[in-house]
Design a protein around this motif. Structure first.
Motif, PDB file in Angstrom:
ATOM      1  N   SER A   1      -5.690  -1.611  -7.631  1.00 36.50           N
ATOM      2  CA  SER A   1      -6.067  -1.353  -8.544  1.00 36.50           C
ATOM      3  C   SER A   1      -6.360   0.384  -8.790  1.00 36.50           C
ATOM      4  O   SER A   1      -5.807   0.922  -9.681  1.00 36.50           O
ATOM      5  CB  SER A   1      -7.183  -1.862  -9.094  1.00 36.50           C
ATOM      6  OG  SER A   1      -8.141  -1.354 -10.382  1.00 36.50           O
ATOM      7  N   PHE A   2      -6.815   0.962  -7.714  1.00 38.97           N
ATOM      8  CA  PHE A   2      -7.254   2.552  -7.778  1.00 38.97           C
ATOM      9  C   PHE A   2      -6.060   3.072  -7.686  1.00 38.97           C
ATOM     10  O   PHE A   2      -5.831   4.261  -8.244  1.00 38.97           O
ATOM     11  CB  PHE A   2      -8.103   2.590  -6.473  1.00 38.97           C
ATOM     12  CG  PHE A   2      -8.612   4.135  -6.271  1.00 38.97           C
ATOM     13  CD1 PHE A   2      -9.384   4.416  -7.153  1.00 38.97           C
ATOM     14  CD2 PHE A   2      -7.880   4.735  -5.253  1.00 38.97           C
ATOM     15  CE1 PHE A   2      -9.700   6.038  -6.916  1.00 38.97           C
ATOM     16  CE2 PHE A   2      -8.053   6.196  -5.116  1.00 38.97           C
ATOM     17  CZ  PHE A   2      -8.945   6.853  -5.870  1.00 38.97           C
TER      18      PHE A   2
ATOM     19  N   GLN B   1       0.722  -1.267   0.058  1.00 41.03           N
ATOM     20  CA  GLN B   1       0.151   0.196   0.010  1.00 41.03           C
ATOM     21  C   GLN B   1       0.706   1.410  -0.096  1.00 41.03           C
ATOM     22  O   GLN B   1       0.557   2.150  -0.788  1.00 41.03           O
ATOM     23  CB  GLN B   1      -0.974   0.049   1.276  1.00 41.03           C
ATOM     24  CG  GLN B   1      -1.741   0.927   1.038  1.00 41.03           C
ATOM     25  CD  GLN B   1      -3.031   0.818   2.389  1.00 41.03           C
ATOM     26  OE1 GLN B   1      -3.292  -0.334   2.430  1.00 41.03           O
ATOM     27  NE2 GLN B   1      -3.188   1.642   3.184  1.00 41.03           N
ATOM     28  N   MET B   2       2.041   1.252   0.764  1.00 37.14           N
ATOM     29  CA  MET B   2       3.003   2.438   0.962  1.00 37.14           C
ATOM     30  C   MET B   2       3.502   2.729  -0.614  1.00 37.14           C
ATOM     31  O   MET B   2       3.516   3.884  -1.002  1.00 37.14           O
ATOM     32  CB  MET B   2       4.000   2.210   1.762  1.00 37.14           C
ATOM     33  CG  MET B   2       4.828   3.325   2.262  1.00 37.14           C
ATOM     34  SD  MET B   2       6.204   3.330   0.991  1.00 37.14           S
ATOM     35  CE  MET B   2       7.235   2.055   1.400  1.00 37.14           C
ATOM     36  N   ILE B   3       3.944   1.704  -1.168  1.00 36.76           N
ATOM     37  CA  ILE B   3       4.622   1.823  -2.395  1.00 36.76           C
ATOM     38  C   ILE B   3       3.504   2.236  -3.551  1.00 36.76           C
ATOM     39  O   ILE B   3       3.808   3.046  -4.627  1.00 36.76           O
ATOM     40  CB  ILE B   3       5.164   0.477  -3.044  1.00 36.76           C
ATOM     41  CG1 ILE B   3       6.439  -0.049  -2.081  1.00 36.76           C
ATOM     42  CG2 ILE B   3       5.502   0.625  -4.498  1.00 36.76           C
ATOM     43  CD1 ILE B   3       6.624  -1.504  -2.315  1.00 36.76           C
ATOM     44  N   SER B   4       2.305   1.834  -3.499  1.00 39.93           N
ATOM     45  CA  SER B   4       1.399   2.171  -4.406  1.00 39.93           C
ATOM     46  C   SER B   4       0.922   3.598  -4.199  1.00 39.93           C
ATOM     47  O   SER B   4       0.723   4.370  -5.023  1.00 39.93           O
ATOM     48  CB  SER B   4       0.114   1.272  -4.210  1.00 39.93           C
ATOM     49  OG  SER B   4       0.293  -0.067  -4.403  1.00 39.93           O
ATOM     50  N   TYR B   5       0.729   4.139  -3.113  1.00 39.20           N
ATOM     51  CA  TYR B   5       0.121   5.438  -2.856  1.00 39.20           C
ATOM     52  C   TYR B   5       1.345   6.617  -2.576  1.00 39.20           C
ATOM     53  O   TYR B   5       1.009   7.801  -2.694  1.00 39.20           O
ATOM     54  CB  TYR B   5      -0.835   5.458  -1.617  1.00 39.20           C
ATOM     55  CG  TYR B   5      -2.079   4.857  -2.203  1.00 39.20           C
ATOM     56  CD1 TYR B   5      -3.233   5.601  -2.620  1.00 39.20           C
ATOM     57  CD2 TYR B   5      -2.313   3.639  -2.178  1.00 39.20           C
ATOM     58  CE1 TYR B   5      -4.241   5.006  -3.065  1.00 39.20           C
ATOM     59  CE2 TYR B   5      -3.422   2.753  -2.545  1.00 39.20           C
ATOM     60  CZ  TYR B   5      -4.437   3.759  -3.165  1.00 39.20           C
ATOM     61  OH  TYR B   5      -5.475   2.733  -3.478  1.00 39.20           O
TER      62      TYR B   5
ATOM     63  N   PHE C   1      -5.816   4.753 -11.490  1.00 41.44           N
ATOM     64  CA  PHE C   1      -6.470   5.962 -11.527  1.00 41.44           C
ATOM     65  C   PHE C   1      -5.521   7.090 -10.931  1.00 41.44           C
ATOM     66  O   PHE C   1      -5.209   8.052 -11.434  1.00 41.44           O
ATOM     67  CB  PHE C   1      -7.823   5.693 -10.875  1.00 41.44           C
ATOM     68  CG  PHE C   1      -8.533   6.941 -10.675  1.00 41.44           C
ATOM     69  CD1 PHE C   1      -9.270   7.431 -11.960  1.00 41.44           C
ATOM     70  CD2 PHE C   1      -8.741   7.836  -9.569  1.00 41.44           C
ATOM     71  CE1 PHE C   1     -10.035   8.689 -11.852  1.00 41.44           C
ATOM     72  CE2 PHE C   1      -9.507   8.955  -9.657  1.00 41.44           C
ATOM     73  CZ  PHE C   1     -10.032   9.333 -10.466  1.00 41.44           C
ATOM     74  N   LEU C   2      -5.429   6.854  -9.595  1.00 44.69           N
ATOM     75  CA  LEU C   2      -4.694   7.758  -8.945  1.00 44.69           C
ATOM     76  C   LEU C   2      -3.226   8.423  -9.259  1.00 44.69           C
ATOM     77  O   LEU C   2      -3.150   9.673  -9.478  1.00 44.69           O
ATOM     78  CB  LEU C   2      -4.669   7.446  -7.141  1.00 44.69           C
ATOM     79  CG  LEU C   2      -4.558   8.651  -6.312  1.00 44.69           C
ATOM     80  CD1 LEU C   2      -5.829   9.231  -6.502  1.00 44.69           C
ATOM     81  CD2 LEU C   2      -4.338   8.274  -5.037  1.00 44.69           C
TER      82      LEU C   2
ATOM     83  N   ARG D   1     -14.897  -0.308   3.549  1.00 44.51           N
ATOM     84  CA  ARG D   1     -13.405  -0.578   3.536  1.00 44.51           C
ATOM     85  C   ARG D   1     -13.474  -1.353   2.048  1.00 44.51           C
ATOM     86  O   ARG D   1     -14.154  -1.959   1.613  1.00 44.51           O
ATOM     87  CB  ARG D   1     -12.873  -1.555   4.395  1.00 44.51           C
ATOM     88  CG  ARG D   1     -11.376  -2.127   4.211  1.00 44.51           C
ATOM     89  CD  ARG D   1     -11.127  -3.126   5.102  1.00 44.51           C
ATOM     90  NE  ARG D   1     -11.103  -2.651   6.760  1.00 44.51           N
ATOM     91  CZ  ARG D   1     -11.767  -3.442   7.472  1.00 44.51           C
ATOM     92  NH1 ARG D   1     -12.539  -4.481   7.315  1.00 44.51           N
ATOM     93  NH2 ARG D   1     -11.874  -2.956   8.535  1.00 44.51           N
ATOM     94  N   PHE D   2     -12.266  -0.892   1.458  1.00 47.94           N
ATOM     95  CA  PHE D   2     -12.211  -1.316   0.220  1.00 47.94           C
ATOM     96  C   PHE D   2     -11.534  -2.834   0.094  1.00 47.94           C
ATOM     97  O   PHE D   2     -11.015  -3.187   1.350  1.00 47.94           O
ATOM     98  CB  PHE D   2     -10.907  -0.712  -0.732  1.00 47.94           C
ATOM     99  CG  PHE D   2     -11.350   0.584  -1.157  1.00 47.94           C
ATOM    100  CD1 PHE D   2     -12.817   1.125  -1.356  1.00 47.94           C
ATOM    101  CD2 PHE D   2     -10.471   1.423  -1.908  1.00 47.94           C
ATOM    102  CE1 PHE D   2     -13.219   2.254  -1.981  1.00 47.94           C
ATOM    103  CE2 PHE D   2     -11.018   2.799  -2.276  1.00 47.94           C
ATOM    104  CZ  PHE D   2     -12.312   3.087  -2.437  1.00 47.94           C
ATOM    105  N   ARG D   3     -11.738  -3.567  -1.039  1.00 48.88           N
ATOM    106  CA  ARG D   3     -11.280  -4.837  -1.001  1.00 48.88           C
ATOM    107  C   ARG D   3      -9.597  -4.782  -1.446  1.00 48.88           C
ATOM    108  O   ARG D   3      -9.327  -3.532  -1.881  1.00 48.88           O
ATOM    109  CB  ARG D   3     -11.617  -5.823  -1.980  1.00 48.88           C
ATOM    110  CG  ARG D   3     -13.028  -6.472  -1.717  1.00 48.88           C
ATOM    111  CD  ARG D   3     -13.340  -7.479  -2.663  1.00 48.88           C
ATOM    112  NE  ARG D   3     -13.007  -7.353  -3.981  1.00 48.88           N
ATOM    113  CZ  ARG D   3     -13.806  -6.829  -5.039  1.00 48.88           C
ATOM    114  NH1 ARG D   3     -15.266  -6.353  -4.604  1.00 48.88           N
ATOM    115  NH2 ARG D   3     -13.255  -6.862  -6.299  1.00 48.88           N
ATOM    116  N   PHE D   4      -8.868  -5.537  -1.130  1.00 51.85           N
ATOM    117  CA  PHE D   4      -7.248  -5.191  -1.495  1.00 51.85           C
ATOM    118  C   PHE D   4      -6.963  -4.991  -3.074  1.00 51.85           C
ATOM    119  O   PHE D   4      -6.235  -4.147  -3.365  1.00 51.85           O
ATOM    120  CB  PHE D   4      -6.295  -6.335  -0.931  1.00 51.85           C
ATOM    121  CG  PHE D   4      -5.057  -6.096  -0.914  1.00 51.85           C
ATOM    122  CD1 PHE D   4      -4.434  -4.973  -0.107  1.00 51.85           C
ATOM    123  CD2 PHE D   4      -3.952  -6.633  -1.518  1.00 51.85           C
ATOM    124  CE1 PHE D   4      -3.194  -4.589   0.098  1.00 51.85           C
ATOM    125  CE2 PHE D   4      -2.724  -6.280  -1.539  1.00 51.85           C
ATOM    126  CZ  PHE D   4      -2.224  -5.148  -0.928  1.00 51.85           C
TER     127      PHE D   4
END
Length: 374
Positions: free
Chosen positions: A348-349, A185-189, A353-354, A340-343
């Motif tokens: 994917s978001f 999650q950290m890497i993604s955002y 997208f982001l 809560r989102f699914r993982f």
């Protein structure tokens, strides 16, 4: 005496400043937890904590004593050193950005009134006069560095190691899954968050947090939330993900992973993780206010109090805190509203997208800045 004071003065000032800042933030964190429990209770038709002290205002201290006095259980198969180190890493990395945040404007001559009263006293008079001279144009920032933005991003990025170490060293499947989720999650955002800040840095022309506030201090219409509204939205979403808050609290999803990375933690060590999460909420809220809402600048305040005076600094600091409290309330509001989102949805978001939106905003800002300067 004067030479000794000159040697010890910086150490004393910075030590007191760090102590006051950390203590103030931890008190805000304690009552943010209480406010969250109260507000969520009202949203869900409950009362919330109301037994310890008037209206439950002493509940944070009761919780602290409970964590201190509880039995501390340590898994037999855990890697002990890393298991104990992880919560301290998480909390330390959450607190460190506070030293570079500007909590108010500079104060001109805050100790000048002392000099006439002590000037005739041998040794003490010159010493106090020297201290007053050093305190002229005193900034309400512990450490003002030219690359404050990079420092905040670097330190907060290291904070994920506390969660990853906790997940791995606990020797538990649930904890390991929580740690891995947090790393992914950290890497993604983190990429989207960094890209959303680039637009502000290009418009301000500096990485200094004080410089970014000064660039917005002429008018509220120059706050970067207006030209960088896309970057503001991207940063806010990424901030929720970086702090592992709803709807991005996958590393500690109770319905899937018991408690995620801190499943095997109890007593004071669990409290440190708990505090780190809320300190991260505070530091991210400060970052949003500094980057997009003018920091401590309050429109029209200079017409009421002289710039550089202590009343001006106090009022600016109060306005700064009110802006921060709004975003802390937003955290609570979102928690009581969104699921809560699914993982797979989370990943994917973030990637599909982001991140493209953040990069598109960077390209658009580059084009606009080039056209304005050409």
């Amino acid at each position: 005496m004067e030479s000794a004071l000159k040697t010890a003065f910086p150490f004393i000032v910075y030590s007191v400043a760090i102590l006051l800042a950390f203590q103030g933030v931890l008190m805000i964190v304690a009552y943010t937890v209480l406010a969250e429990r109260k507000v969520l209770g009202w949203m869900q038709g409950r009362v919330g904590p109301n037994r310890v002290g008037p209206w439950g205002i002493l509940q944070p201290f009761a919780d602290l004593f409970k964590f201190i006095l509880k039995e501390d259980l340590v898994p037999d198969k855990s890697t002990k050193f890393l298991y104990f180190l992880a919560p301290f890493v998480a909390l330390t990395c959450a607190l460190l950005p506070i030293v570079v945040y500007p909590f108010g404007p500079r104060i001109s001559d805050p100790l000048g009134w002392l000099v006439p009263y002590v000037d005739g006293v041998e040794y003490i008079g010159p010493a106090i006069a020297w201290v007053a001279e050093q305190a002229r144009n005193m900034p309400l920032t512990i450490a003002q560095i030219d690359v404050g933005v990079l420092f905040v991003l670097a330190v907060t990025s290291v904070g994920v190691y506390g969660i990853a170490l906790a997940g791995w060293s606990s020797n538990s499947k649930y904890s390991l899954m929580g740690g891995l989720r947090s790393s992914a999650q950290m890497i993604s955002y983190e990429l989207a968050m960094g890209a959303s800040i680039l637009g502000v840095v290009m418009l301000a022309g500096t990485l200094d947090l004080n410089g970014i506030i000064q660039a917005q201090s002429a008018s509220p219409f120059k706050w970067y939330i207006i030209p960088q509204f896309i970057g503001f939205v991207v940063f806010l979403i990424a901030a929720f993900a970086e702090t592992n808050r709803v709807p991005f609290d996958l590393p500690e999803a109770e319905t899937e992973l018991v408690a995620g990375f801190h499943t095997e933690y109890s007593a004071l060590k669990f409290a440190l993780f708990f505090m780190a999460e809320y300190v991260n909420m505070f530091t991210v809220s400060v970052m949003v206010v500094v980057l997009f809402l003018g920091g401590w600048y309050i429109p029209g305040l200079s017409y009421i109090f002289p710039v550089g005076s202590i009343p001006y600094a106090i009022a600016s600091h109060a306005g700064f805190l009110l802006k921060i409290f709004f975003f802390l309330f937003l955290y609570i509001w979102v928690r009581g509203t969104l699921p809560r989102f699914r993982f797979d949805q989370l990943m994917s978001f973030g990637w599909k997208f982001l991140l493209p939106v953040a990069l598109g905003n960077v390209i658009l800002t580059i084009v606009v800045v080039y056209l304005l300067n050409s």
